[in-house]
Design an enzyme around this catalytic site. Structure first.
Site, short mmCIF file in Angstrom:
data_model
loop_
_atom_site.label_atom_id
_atom_site.label_comp_id
_atom_site.label_asym_id
_atom_site.label_seq_id
_atom_site.Cartn_x
_atom_site.Cartn_y
_atom_site.Cartn_z
N CYS A 2 0.87 -1.17 0.00
CA CYS A 2 0.00 0.00 0.00
C CYS A 2 0.91 1.22 0.00
CB CYS A 2 -0.91 0.02 1.22
SG CYS A 2 -2.00 1.48 1.28
N GLU A 114 -3.38 1.14 -6.95
CA GLU A 114 -2.29 0.25 -7.34
C GLU A 114 -2.09 0.40 -8.85
OE1 GLU A 114 0.62 -1.01 -6.49
OE2 GLU A 114 -0.46 -1.85 -4.77
#
Length: 271
Positions: A2, A114
């Site tokens: 993350c 992402e």
């Protein structure tokens, strides 16, 4: 992993959602659609406060800096590298194991970003014709629109170069716990592109479902094996993923338009 996420919910809404007892309205953070490491982020945690029964932890909403600095660190210089802790090893890593036992938090988010490298871009990279391939960002978020409650850890670090009364004498920092990405089908998949979270990236932030919030936040729970049981991945099929504008790749860009769903990826064919 993350490395970037969005957090736009009002603190008043987080107070209600998580049953927070203590929040200082003077401590405010603006909605952030491009949260990057070293920024201040909202965290829900439980610990005693001076004006309450010291034996009773109080659920609080606090602003913490993203990038954990262990209490024993000589300096905070490595904070930007400590944004993630792996669920598989968090109980044994020196930087995280103390916080794992007693300083756990929930980091509320809308979802996380992402990046996926396009197929043609990957071919160029393999051929050595392009060193920095363009990547298509995706936004991953609960399919039902609920909060993305990331499991986290927090720590306090004392800056010994400053006097105790200095406002910057103590750093409050945090890290996001990550786990292996789901290989099963997404709850809502894009018309073209990834069919699972693992197609996007092999890791993902560990989302805690509401039934685990109380146990995870309870500082009285200190047994590592019991706590590790709370880090089991959530049920599959809860998430959706969709392509967003490449502008999110620049941390200077910040606004709700970053979450706008595109009809298709901007960066060529991905899969």
């Amino acid at each position: 992993m993350c490395g970037r996420y969005a957090s736009s919910r009002r603190p008043e809404d987080l107070v209600s959602l998580f049953g927070v007892e203590k929040w200082d309205p003077a401590e405010t953070l603006a909605p952030d659609w491009n949260v990057a490491p070293t920024k201040e982020v909202w965290a829900v945690l439980e610990r005693p406060v001076k004006d309450a029964d010291p034996s009773r932890p109080v659920r609080q909403l606090r602003a913490l800096k993203w990038g954990l600095v262990p209490s024993w660190a000589k300096s905070p210089e490595g904070a930007a590298r400590m944004i993630n802790a792996r669920a598989e090893t968090v109980h044994e890593k020196p930087s995280f194991k103390r916080a794992f036992r007693s300083r756990r938090c929930v980091l509320p988010a809308d979802g996380y970003y992402e990046w996926v490298t396009g197929a043609a871009e990957r071919d160029l990279e393999v051929e050595g014709k392009k060193k920095r391939p363009r990547k298509q960002p995706y936004f991953v978020t609960p399919a039902d629109g609920s909060v993305f409650a990331m499991a986290g850890l927090y720590e306090f670090w004392r800056d010994g170069t400053l006097p105790p009364e200095h406002p910057s004498a103590w750093w409050a920092t945090c890290s996001v716990i990550t786990t292996e990405a789901e290989t099963g089908p997404l709850g809502v998949a894009p018309a073209e592109g990834p069919r699972s979270l693992a197609d996007i990236h092999p890791r993902m932030p560990l989302m805690l479902t509401e039934d685990r919030w109380d146990a995870w936040l309870d500082p009285a729970r200190t047994d590592p094996e019991e706590l590790r049981g709370l880090l089991a991945p959530p049920p599959g099929g809860l998430m959706r993923a969709y392509p967003v504008v490449t502008a999110v790749s620049n941390v200077r860009n910040n606004g709700p338009e970053l979450l706008t769903e595109l009809d298709g990826p901007e960066v060529g064919t991905l899969f």
